[in-house]
Write a protein that holds these residues in place. Sequence first.
Motif, mmCIF file in Angstrom:
data_model
loop_
_atom_site.group_PDB
_atom_site.id
_atom_site.type_symbol
_atom_site.label_atom_id
_atom_site.label_comp_id
_atom_site.label_asym_id
_atom_site.label_seq_id
_atom_site.Cartn_x
_atom_site.Cartn_y
_atom_site.Cartn_z
ATOM 1 N N HIS A 223 0.814 -1.222 0.000
ATOM 2 C CA HIS A 223 0.000 0.000 0.000
ATOM 3 C C HIS A 223 0.840 1.262 0.000
ATOM 4 C CE1 HIS A 223 -3.593 -2.409 0.686
ATOM 5 N NE2 HIS A 223 -2.945 -3.051 1.646
ATOM 6 N N GLY A 224 2.164 1.137 0.127
ATOM 7 C CA GLY A 224 3.012 2.322 0.180
ATOM 8 C C GLY A 224 3.351 2.936 -1.166
ATOM 9 N N LYS A 225 2.981 2.284 -2.256
ATOM 10 C CA LYS A 225 3.263 2.891 -3.557
ATOM 11 C C LYS A 225 2.290 4.028 -3.832
ATOM 12 C CE LYS A 225 0.880 -1.030 -5.669
ATOM 13 N NZ LYS A 225 1.080 -2.233 -6.491
ATOM 14 N N GLN A 226 2.602 4.842 -4.847
ATOM 15 C CA GLN A 226 1.861 6.071 -5.075
ATOM 16 C C GLN A 226 0.370 5.825 -5.310
ATOM 17 O OE1 GLN A 226 3.389 8.412 -8.295
ATOM 18 N NE2 GLN A 226 2.116 10.181 -7.836
ATOM 19 N N ALA A 227 0.035 4.813 -6.068
ATOM 20 C CA ALA A 227 -1.361 4.535 -6.383
ATOM 21 C C ALA A 227 -2.033 3.668 -5.320
ATOM 22 C CB ALA A 227 -1.470 3.850 -7.741
ATOM 23 N N GLY A 228 -1.299 3.231 -4.303
ATOM 24 C CA GLY A 228 -1.868 2.351 -3.295
ATOM 25 C C GLY A 228 -2.097 0.952 -3.835
ATOM 26 N N ASN B 280 -5.436 -1.804 -4.276
ATOM 27 C CA ASN B 280 -6.855 -2.155 -4.128
ATOM 28 C C ASN B 280 -7.658 -1.078 -3.383
ATOM 29 O OD1 ASN B 280 -6.475 -4.622 -5.455
ATOM 30 N ND2 ASN B 280 -5.917 -5.655 -3.547
ATOM 31 N N GLY B 281 -7.401 0.181 -3.741
ATOM 32 C CA GLY B 281 -8.175 1.280 -3.178
ATOM 33 C C GLY B 281 -7.708 1.798 -1.838
ATOM 34 N N PHE B 282 -6.628 1.260 -1.301
ATOM 35 C CA PHE B 282 -6.114 1.703 0.000
ATOM 36 C C PHE B 282 -4.645 2.025 -0.135
ATOM 37 C CE2 PHE B 282 -4.497 0.237 4.335
ATOM 38 C CZ PHE B 282 -4.672 1.487 4.883
ATOM 39 N N ARG B 283 -4.234 3.175 0.359
ATOM 40 C CA ARG B 283 -2.837 3.562 0.249
ATOM 41 C C ARG B 283 -2.312 4.101 1.568
ATOM 42 N NH1 ARG B 283 -2.933 9.295 -3.120
ATOM 43 N NH2 ARG B 283 -4.740 10.200 -2.069
ATOM 44 N N LEU B 284 -1.004 4.032 1.719
ATOM 45 C CA LEU B 284 -0.292 4.564 2.866
ATOM 46 C C LEU B 284 0.955 5.273 2.367
ATOM 47 C CD1 LEU B 284 -0.490 1.448 5.231
ATOM 48 C CD2 LEU B 284 -1.701 3.607 5.578
ATOM 49 N N SER B 285 1.493 6.157 3.168
ATOM 50 C CA SER B 285 2.743 6.809 2.784
ATOM 51 C C SER B 285 3.893 5.809 2.886
ATOM 52 C CB SER B 285 3.016 8.027 3.671
ATOM 53 O OG SER B 285 3.200 7.635 5.023
ATOM 54 N N LEU B 286 4.857 5.944 1.997
ATOM 55 C CA LEU B 286 5.969 4.996 1.930
ATOM 56 C C LEU B 286 6.767 5.024 3.231
ATOM 57 C CD1 LEU B 286 7.497 2.990 0.122
ATOM 58 C CD2 LEU B 286 8.911 4.897 -0.665
ATOM 59 N N ARG B 287 6.839 3.876 3.898
ATOM 60 C CA ARG B 287 7.563 3.716 5.160
ATOM 61 C C ARG B 287 7.086 4.684 6.233
ATOM 62 N NH1 ARG B 287 9.350 -1.302 4.744
ATOM 63 N NH2 ARG B 287 10.622 -1.655 2.904
ATOM 64 N N GLY B 288 5.846 5.185 6.105
ATOM 65 C CA GLY B 288 5.270 6.024 7.147
ATOM 66 C C GLY B 288 5.824 7.429 7.217
ATOM 67 N N ALA C 274 4.532 10.153 6.173
ATOM 68 C CA ALA C 274 3.475 11.148 6.381
ATOM 69 C C ALA C 274 2.412 10.565 7.305
ATOM 70 C CB ALA C 274 2.872 11.571 5.050
ATOM 71 N N PRO C 275 2.638 10.558 8.618
ATOM 72 C CA PRO C 275 1.684 9.938 9.549
ATOM 73 C C PRO C 275 0.310 10.594 9.538
ATOM 74 C CG PRO C 275 3.407 11.135 10.730
ATOM 75 C CD PRO C 275 3.836 11.069 9.304
ATOM 76 N N ASP C 276 0.227 11.890 9.322
ATOM 77 C CA ASP C 276 -1.091 12.548 9.286
ATOM 78 C C ASP C 276 -1.932 12.016 8.130
ATOM 79 O OD1 ASP C 276 -0.893 14.405 11.496
ATOM 80 O OD2 ASP C 276 0.636 15.436 10.335
ATOM 81 N N TRP C 277 -1.329 11.840 6.982
ATOM 82 C CA TRP C 277 -2.045 11.265 5.840
ATOM 83 C C TRP C 277 -2.452 9.830 6.132
ATOM 84 C CZ3 TRP C 277 1.442 12.945 1.113
ATOM 85 C CH2 TRP C 277 1.442 14.348 1.022
ATOM 86 N N ASP C 278 -1.540 9.073 6.720
ATOM 87 C CA ASP C 278 -1.843 7.668 7.011
ATOM 88 C C ASP C 278 -3.044 7.548 7.943
ATOM 89 O OD1 ASP C 278 0.253 6.863 5.427
ATOM 90 O OD2 ASP C 278 1.669 6.653 7.090
ATOM 91 N N HIS C 279 -3.096 8.393 8.956
ATOM 92 C CA HIS C 279 -4.232 8.332 9.883
ATOM 93 C C HIS C 279 -5.527 8.698 9.171
ATOM 94 C CE1 HIS C 279 -6.941 9.866 13.083
ATOM 95 N NE2 HIS C 279 -6.510 8.781 13.705
#
Length: 324
Positions: A96-101, A103-111, A113-118
């Motif tokens: 999920h850390g890649k730019q496009a996420g 299956n509809g879910f994404r996270l920032s690469l290696r965390g 951007a914690p605010d975005w991840d939350h």
Amino acid sequence: MMVTIFFLGARHSRRSPSAPPGPWSRLRSSFQPIPWCWLMLVCGIATPSWSSVCGAESPANAANAAKFASPYAAISFLNDVEPVLTRYGCNSGGCHGKQAGQNGFRLSLRGFAPDWDHQWLARESRGRRLNPASPELSLLLRKAVGELPHGGGQRFDRGSDAYRLLSTWIAAGAPGPKTADPTLERLETDVSATTLAIGQAVPVRVWAVYSDGQRRDVTWLVRFDSQDAGALDVSADGVARAIRPGETVLRAAFQGQVAIVAFTVPQAAETQPEWYAARWNAVDGPVFDKLQALRIEPSPLCDDATFLRRVSLDLIGRIPRADE
């Protein structure tokens, strides 16, 4: 609970006595006032108490708190949740850390951007990924333990430290990053350098030191790698095992910080102290010390032609020509 009741009509109409009753008047006259005693009785039976709604004295709420009790006093999204997502590869570039996420879910690469991840975890898609009322039913956990189809497969088991930490965080309302969260300053290990025999294993423990002075054992969240997997094998929980003679390092990475542990695996051959006694220059000192630690016999003195051939191979990768 406050209940607002609207009386739609009354027994008596305000129309003029001489005016014929209209359709609206007949409709209004069909509604009769409900005695307050009956209203209070109905509301008291059908409406739960305020304390039960808020959970102040609810047995179910107490049972839920006990069910998800864990050794984690206060879960920090930055220092607890993000490391779990990183340790199990959820925010890696292949998931999920890649730019496009994924299956509809994404996270920032290696965390990073914690605010975005939350936001993506707790708020995106109407918060469907988390269920604070029943954390065990959260999509985040059910997919991670393999109860629901997941492209990344099962990441951890129920009852594991990762599961307990995440379920406790979800049950607490999934709090996000805070400006007062301490920052990671460095990593410390219980060993900095050690010597192993072939086949011998040793566990490596890692502590994280934070800006507020807190020192925590994060071994289970650390990513371990061996510089030379053919000489030293390391398990996911930090147990290093020597495979063949040589010298290599173990790398422990956690939330952007890295700690290094050097391992020396000497040969089984016997050595003689006099092999390393004669030292002709400043370079011979550290070289002979390393050879002695690895139990490698030094090469004897050579003539000039042999020396030039060795130097040529080391510097330019070929032996010298005849005219050289």
